[in-house]
Design a protein around this motif. Structure first.
Motif, PDB file in Angstrom:
ATOM      1  N   PRO A 105      35.957  51.231  60.199  1.00 16.14           N
ATOM      2  CA  PRO A 105      37.349  50.767  60.275  1.00 16.14           C
ATOM      3  C   PRO A 105      37.729  49.706  59.257  1.00 16.14           C
ATOM      4  O   PRO A 105      38.901  49.320  59.203  1.00 16.14           O
ATOM      5  CB  PRO A 105      37.432  50.195  61.706  1.00 16.14           C
ATOM      6  N   TYR A 106      36.776  49.206  58.455  1.00 18.00           N
ATOM      7  CA  TYR A 106      37.078  48.090  57.558  1.00 18.00           C
ATOM      8  C   TYR A 106      37.059  48.487  56.086  1.00 18.00           C
ATOM      9  O   TYR A 106      37.058  47.615  55.214  1.00 18.00           O
ATOM     10  CB  TYR A 106      36.077  46.950  57.785  1.00 18.00           C
ATOM     11  N   GLY A 107      37.033  49.795  55.794  1.00 14.34           N
ATOM     12  CA  GLY A 107      36.930  50.243  54.412  1.00 14.34           C
ATOM     13  C   GLY A 107      38.120  51.033  53.927  1.00 14.34           C
ATOM     14  O   GLY A 107      37.976  51.900  53.056  1.00 14.34           O
ATOM     15  N   ASP A 108      39.308  50.737  54.448  1.00 10.66           N
ATOM     16  CA  ASP A 108      40.487  51.515  54.093  1.00 10.66           C
ATOM     17  C   ASP A 108      41.740  50.696  54.415  1.00 10.66           C
ATOM     18  O   ASP A 108      41.693  49.719  55.167  1.00 10.66           O
ATOM     19  CB  ASP A 108      40.495  52.828  54.889  1.00 10.66           C
ATOM     20  N   LEU A 109      42.846  51.083  53.779  1.00  5.32           N
ATOM     21  CA  LEU A 109      44.190  50.578  54.059  1.00  5.32           C
ATOM     22  C   LEU A 109      44.401  49.124  53.642  1.00  5.32           C
ATOM     23  O   LEU A 109      43.982  48.748  52.559  1.00  5.32           O
ATOM     24  CB  LEU A 109      44.548  50.845  55.524  1.00  5.32           C
ATOM     25  N   GLY A 110      45.053  48.278  54.479  1.00  5.37           N
ATOM     26  CA  GLY A 110      45.572  47.024  53.946  1.00  5.37           C
ATOM     27  C   GLY A 110      45.245  45.765  54.700  1.00  5.37           C
ATOM     28  O   GLY A 110      45.983  44.776  54.583  1.00  5.37           O
ATOM     29  N   SER A 111      44.155  45.743  55.468  1.00  5.62           N
ATOM     30  CA  SER A 111      43.811  44.509  56.181  1.00  5.62           C
ATOM     31  C   SER A 111      43.294  43.442  55.223  1.00  5.62           C
ATOM     32  O   SER A 111      42.789  43.747  54.144  1.00  5.62           O
ATOM     33  CB  SER A 111      42.748  44.788  57.251  1.00  5.62           C
ATOM     34  N   ARG A 112      43.389  42.199  55.641  1.00 12.02           N
ATOM     35  CA  ARG A 112      42.837  41.096  54.854  1.00 12.02           C
ATOM     36  C   ARG A 112      41.329  41.282  54.658  1.00 12.02           C
ATOM     37  O   ARG A 112      40.794  41.039  53.572  1.00 12.02           O
ATOM     38  CB  ARG A 112      43.113  39.762  55.540  1.00 12.02           C
ATOM     39  N   LYS A 113      40.648  41.748  55.708  1.00 15.60           N
ATOM     40  CA  LYS A 113      39.205  41.928  55.623  1.00 15.60           C
ATOM     41  C   LYS A 113      38.847  42.949  54.547  1.00 15.60           C
ATOM     42  O   LYS A 113      37.971  42.711  53.713  1.00 15.60           O
ATOM     43  CB  LYS A 113      38.629  42.364  56.970  1.00 15.60           C
ATOM     44  N   TYR A 114      39.531  44.107  54.558  1.00 15.30           N
ATOM     45  CA  TYR A 114      39.215  45.149  53.583  1.00 15.30           C
ATOM     46  C   TYR A 114      39.542  44.709  52.160  1.00 15.30           C
ATOM     47  O   TYR A 114      38.724  44.833  51.243  1.00 15.30           O
ATOM     48  CB  TYR A 114      39.960  46.433  53.928  1.00 15.30           C
ATOM     49  N   LEU A 115      40.730  44.188  51.938  1.00 14.41           N
ATOM     50  CA  LEU A 115      41.129  43.821  50.581  1.00 14.41           C
ATOM     51  C   LEU A 115      40.227  42.730  50.013  1.00 14.41           C
ATOM     52  O   LEU A 115      39.836  42.776  48.844  1.00 14.41           O
ATOM     53  CB  LEU A 115      42.593  43.361  50.559  1.00 14.41           C
ATOM     54  N   THR A 116      39.871  41.749  50.845  1.00 14.30           N
ATOM     55  CA  THR A 116      39.025  40.661  50.378  1.00 14.30           C
ATOM     56  C   THR A 116      37.629  41.159  50.022  1.00 14.30           C
ATOM     57  O   THR A 116      37.084  40.839  48.955  1.00 14.30           O
ATOM     58  CB  THR A 116      38.936  39.560  51.451  1.00 14.30           C
ATOM     59  N   ALA A 117      37.040  41.953  50.920  1.00 16.89           N
ATOM     60  CA  ALA A 117      35.697  42.478  50.666  1.00 16.89           C
ATOM     61  C   ALA A 117      35.693  43.404  49.457  1.00 16.89           C
ATOM     62  O   ALA A 117      34.765  43.373  48.634  1.00 16.89           O
ATOM     63  CB  ALA A 117      35.182  43.219  51.906  1.00 16.89           C
ATOM     64  N   SER A 118      36.725  44.230  49.341  1.00 17.50           N
ATOM     65  CA  SER A 118      36.774  45.182  48.237  1.00 17.50           C
ATOM     66  C   SER A 118      36.852  44.479  46.893  1.00 17.50           C
ATOM     67  O   SER A 118      36.166  44.864  45.941  1.00 17.50           O
ATOM     68  CB  SER A 118      37.966  46.133  48.401  1.00 17.50           C
ATOM     69  N   LEU A 119      37.693  43.449  46.792  1.00 20.22           N
ATOM     70  CA  LEU A 119      37.799  42.735  45.523  1.00 20.22           C
ATOM     71  C   LEU A 119      36.473  42.077  45.159  1.00 20.22           C
ATOM     72  O   LEU A 119      36.054  42.113  43.995  1.00 20.22           O
ATOM     73  CB  LEU A 119      38.910  41.688  45.590  1.00 20.22           C
ATOM     74  N   ASP A 120      35.798  41.499  46.124  1.00 22.00           N
ATOM     75  CA  ASP A 120      34.491  40.902  45.844  1.00 22.00           C
ATOM     76  C   ASP A 120      33.521  41.949  45.307  1.00 22.00           C
ATOM     77  O   ASP A 120      32.773  41.697  44.349  1.00 22.00           O
ATOM     78  CB  ASP A 120      33.914  40.272  47.116  1.00 22.00           C
ATOM     79  N   GLN A 121      33.527  43.140  45.903  1.00 24.89           N
ATOM     80  CA  GLN A 121      32.648  44.213  45.438  1.00 24.89           C
ATOM     81  C   GLN A 121      33.035  44.670  44.033  1.00 24.89           C
ATOM     82  O   GLN A 121      32.156  44.914  43.187  1.00 24.89           O
ATOM     83  CB  GLN A 121      32.716  45.387  46.407  1.00 24.89           C
ATOM     84  N   SER A 122      34.326  44.797  43.773  1.00 29.17           N
ATOM     85  CA  SER A 122      34.778  45.218  42.439  1.00 29.17           C
ATOM     86  C   SER A 122      34.337  44.230  41.372  1.00 29.17           C
ATOM     87  O   SER A 122      33.888  44.619  40.286  1.00 29.17           O
ATOM     88  CB  SER A 122      36.304  45.366  42.424  1.00 29.17           C
TER      89      SER A 122
END
Length: 328
Positions: A105-122
């Motif tokens: 549930p945390y690897g898609d769409l627009g939550s703060r958790k997803y966007l923050t984690a994704s940018l760190d990974q990028s």
């Protein structure tokens, strides 16, 4: 490795992004396809180097670009280190998050958790301390817009992004995003919508909102997933996107559409352009358009599409003819 052309900035024009201080090349390079592990790294390197030689300073990525997901960022990061060492300040690098990236549930769409984690990974994949632009890749119908925009604002305040953008938001959603970000103190820099002669959804209201609010606009898919490249004038070529049902369905390539494409191709020829070049030029005809975002599978294709800049002007009768063809 360096050895880039000394006259590269003489080969491109740069447009201001809305009312910001940032300028982007009239044509930018997207790494959605052809830069993942499924493609030879040498080809990706050659395309990126040639693009920079021709004045392309903006490279656009997303977390899930490439096969497997993330491989486009990883490969870009390697080429950046090996070929563009010392040139980071001459580049605009963007990435996005909003589509599926990892399970759960945390690897898609627009939550703060997803966007923050994704940018760190990028940032880790590319080996960067920051990106120039971080986008919300699509609106999330179930997450409050305040949360999604707050995550973008937080990325800037943490020094992980210089600017923020959105992609595929409606005019109403965009106006609200502008308001929220302005109140937070991080202005919305840019919107990235699909836009081409065959996909004009931004024209009724979104482009006006962007102009009114001083937000830049960079179109993706200005060649309509390849339909405006000339490949489909007589049918569906083997190995094309339509045969793989990847981003373009075969049932869209009707005889009626091919007849329009052939007529548009004839107009392009009269302008001394290929259909692809005219399509890119057409997108850039509106002064509110900051940049057209193209892909490339080879250096030759890159050079052909960048050559659209040789004729960006349209006579009134040319625009009228295009309108008549598209409306028929």
């Amino acid at each position: 490795m360096t050895g880039f052309a000394d006259d590269r900035y003489d080969k491109m024009a740069y447009r201001r992004t809305g009312r910001s201080g940032l300028k982007l090349p009239e044509i930018s390079l997207g790494l959605w396809q052809n830069f993942g592990d499924e493609k030879p790294l040498a080809n990706s390197r050659a395309i990126l180097r040639r693009a920079f030689d021709l004045g392309v300073t903006h490279f656009d990525l997303a977390n899930n670009y490439g096969k497997p997901y993330g491989s486009a960022e990883t490969n870009f990061g390697r080429i950046l280190r090996e070929d563009f060492h010392g040139l980071r300040d001459e580049l605009v690098i963007s990435t996005k998050a909003g589509w599926d990236m990892w399970p759960g549930p945390y690897g898609d769409l627009g939550s703060r958790k997803y966007l923050t984690a994704s940018l760190d990974q990028s940032l880790r994949r590319m080996g960067l301390e920051y990106v120039d632009i971080f986008y919300s890749h699509r609106p999330d119908p179930d997450t409050p817009l305040d949360e999604t925009m707050g995550a973008l604002d937080r990325a800037v305040r943490q020094g992980k992004a210089l600017y923020v953008g959105i992609s595929s938001y409606t005019a109403e959603q965009t106006r609200e995003a502008v308001r929220i970000l302005r109140d937070l103190g991080t202005p919305l820099l840019i919107h990235q919508p699909a836009y081409s002669m065959l996909n004009r959804w931004i024209e009724p209201d979104l482009i006006d909102v962007l102009g009114d609010e001083g937000v830049g606009c960079i179109s993706f898919s200005p060649l309509a997933q390849g339909l405006l490249t000339g490949r489909y004038l007589e049918g569906i070529p083997e190995g094309s996107r339509a045969t793989q049902w990847y981003s373009l369905s075969a049932d869209r390539v009707t005889e009626e559409l091919r007849a329009k494409l052939r007529a548009l191709n004839d107009l392009a020829a009269k302008r001394g352009q290929t259909l692809a070049q005219m399509a890119v030029a057409w997108v850039l005809r509106d002064p509110r358009m900051t940049s057209a975002l193209i892909g490339a599978s080879s250096v030759a294709q890159l050079e052909e599409n960048l050559a659209a800049r040789r004729n960006l002007d349209f006579a009134d009768d040319e625009l009228a003819a295009i309108e008549a063809l598209l409306a028929s």
